[in-house]
Design a protein around this motif. Structure first.
Motif, mmCIF file in Angstrom:
data_model
loop_
_atom_site.group_PDB
_atom_site.id
_atom_site.type_symbol
_atom_site.label_atom_id
_atom_site.label_comp_id
_atom_site.label_asym_id
_atom_site.label_seq_id
_atom_site.Cartn_x
_atom_site.Cartn_y
_atom_site.Cartn_z
ATOM 1 N N UNK A 239 -12.799 9.871 22.006
ATOM 2 C CA UNK A 239 -12.130 9.912 20.856
ATOM 3 C C UNK A 239 -11.615 11.597 20.134
ATOM 4 N N UNK A 240 -11.232 11.622 21.361
ATOM 5 C CA UNK A 240 -11.076 13.339 20.651
ATOM 6 C C UNK A 240 -10.399 13.190 19.395
ATOM 7 N N UNK A 241 -9.876 12.769 18.040
ATOM 8 C CA UNK A 241 -10.087 11.912 17.020
ATOM 9 C C UNK A 241 -8.879 13.744 16.858
ATOM 10 N N UNK A 242 -9.223 14.910 16.796
ATOM 11 C CA UNK A 242 -8.266 15.705 15.833
ATOM 12 C C UNK A 242 -7.466 15.997 16.667
ATOM 13 N N UNK A 243 -7.117 16.453 18.286
ATOM 14 C CA UNK A 243 -6.192 16.221 18.804
ATOM 15 C C UNK A 243 -5.182 14.744 18.708
ATOM 16 N N UNK A 244 -5.650 13.810 18.251
ATOM 17 C CA UNK A 244 -4.679 13.129 17.697
ATOM 18 C C UNK A 244 -4.053 13.285 16.694
ATOM 19 N N UNK A 245 -5.097 13.717 15.913
ATOM 20 C CA UNK A 245 -4.431 13.698 14.454
ATOM 21 C C UNK A 245 -2.715 14.494 14.058
ATOM 22 N N UNK A 246 -3.338 15.790 15.278
ATOM 23 C CA UNK A 246 -2.166 16.583 15.345
ATOM 24 C C UNK A 246 -1.427 15.977 15.691
ATOM 25 N N UNK A 247 -1.315 15.709 17.041
ATOM 26 C CA UNK A 247 -0.022 15.006 17.771
ATOM 27 C C UNK A 247 0.913 13.698 17.106
ATOM 28 N N UNK A 248 -0.024 13.242 16.245
ATOM 29 C CA UNK A 248 0.356 11.844 15.007
ATOM 30 C C UNK A 248 1.307 12.552 13.935
ATOM 31 N N UNK A 249 1.275 13.860 13.365
ATOM 32 C CA UNK A 249 1.522 14.789 12.465
ATOM 33 C C UNK A 249 3.003 15.186 13.080
ATOM 34 N N UNK A 250 3.034 15.675 14.602
ATOM 35 C CA UNK A 250 3.990 15.619 15.564
ATOM 36 C C UNK A 250 4.991 14.829 15.180
ATOM 37 N N UNK A 251 4.302 14.028 16.227
ATOM 38 C CA UNK A 251 5.146 12.253 16.605
ATOM 39 C C UNK A 251 4.477 11.725 16.339
ATOM 40 N N UNK A 252 4.332 10.522 14.829
ATOM 41 C CA UNK A 252 4.042 10.196 14.272
ATOM 42 C C UNK A 252 4.494 8.741 15.131
ATOM 43 N N UNK A 253 5.711 8.197 15.740
ATOM 44 C CA UNK A 253 6.463 6.978 15.862
ATOM 45 C C UNK A 253 5.596 7.206 17.823
ATOM 46 N N UNK A 254 5.078 7.817 18.380
ATOM 47 C CA UNK A 254 4.514 8.436 19.432
ATOM 48 C C UNK A 254 3.263 8.044 20.460
ATOM 49 N N UNK A 255 2.499 8.115 18.895
ATOM 50 C CA UNK A 255 1.461 7.869 19.626
ATOM 51 C C UNK A 255 -0.062 6.842 19.973
ATOM 52 N N UNK A 256 -0.362 7.017 21.490
ATOM 53 C CA UNK A 256 -0.823 6.045 21.891
ATOM 54 C C UNK A 256 -2.161 6.055 21.645
ATOM 55 N N UNK A 257 -3.348 5.365 21.210
ATOM 56 C CA UNK A 257 -4.614 6.145 20.820
ATOM 57 C C UNK A 257 -5.822 5.250 21.513
ATOM 58 N N UNK A 258 -6.802 6.235 22.392
ATOM 59 C CA UNK A 258 -7.253 5.113 23.396
ATOM 60 C C UNK A 258 -7.194 6.514 24.602
#
Length: 258
Positions: A239-258
């Protein structure tokens, strides 16, 4: 006679100050602020407000606590609305209690405005819940400023065998001593540990390990940082959501959660 507000500015992100805390900043004639207060909050002060830097780093204080106490009384007696702006929460390792005592002693009206402490906010932003039904039902907030368990041998023994989760403030400098004390008093060597530097800000960094290796792994981490010790640290991987959020901002179409 004026009035003093002892305000918690929150853990770093300026949006995490409370509504009441922000109003106290906006209405103040004088603001005495600490090193860890986000400077963007000072932009909310009205034109003409006096800003007084109080410093308060772990090894060095620009102003002594006695001087700060005296200034709070001085400015209030001049009829000012005074806001004492502190990082985190004023009553959690913030010396707010000492200031409140001094104001009361000198007949100064004051209010305490709680803030979000870094002990809960930094772990949350790192994806580490302090409590969890499967991992932790108790939490202890601890000052790590003492060296080698100075005058607190019994305390470290209690902490090693007591609370499931430990949140240690001001402890980076003494991390080797803290780990040694906990291991000496029975904490398992593989107990997970995380260090969160500048939690809730753009500079946030998190390093994880265990009591045996965290000192080596976290050599580059400096203050301000929170130390979190306990099995709840294992949940960061999920659940490291903050890092995922930052990654989503940079590469929104490539983020895979989980």
């Amino acid at each position: 006679m004026g009035k003093v507000y002892l305000v918690g500015a929150g853990p770093g992100d300026p949006e995490l100050i409370t509504v009441k805390g922000l109003k106290a900043v906006q209405q103040a004639d004088v603001i005495l602020y600490d090193r860890l207060v986000n400077r963007l909050l000072l932009d909310e002060a009205h034109e003409g407000a006096k800003l007084v830097y109080c410093g308060k780093s772990p090894d060095r204080h620009s102003l002594s606590q006695e001087t700060i106490n005296s200034l709070l009384v001085k400015y209030a007696k001049q009829g000012n609305v005074v806001t004492r702006l502190k990082g985190g929460d004023p009553f959690i390792f913030g010396r707010g209690g000492e200031e409140a005592e001094y104001l009361r002693k000198n007949g100064i009206s004051f209010e305490v405005v709680p803030g979000i402490t870094s002990g809960s906010a930094a772990p949350a932003y790192a994806g580490i819940p302090l409590t969890h039904r499967e991992y932790s039902s108790s939490v202890a907030f601890v000052s790590g400023a003492g060296k080698n368990g100075e005058d607190s041998g019994q305390n470290w023994e209690h902490l090693a065998k007591g609370a499931d989760t430990l949140c240690i403030y001001m402890g980076v400098k003494h991390l080797p001593d803290i780990c040694e004390q906990l291991l000496r008093h029975g904490r398992h060597p593989k107990t997970p540990v995380a260090l969160v530097y500048c939690g809730t800000t753009d500079e946030q960094q998190t390093v994880t390990g265990n009591l045996e290796n965290i000192t080596t792994k976290a050599k580059m981490i400096r203050n301000p940082a929170m130390i979190i010790i306990g099995d709840v640290v294992r949940l960061r991987e999920k659940i490291q959501w903050y890092e995922w959020l930052e990654l989503e901002k940079e590469q929104p179409s490539q983020v895979v959660f989980g």
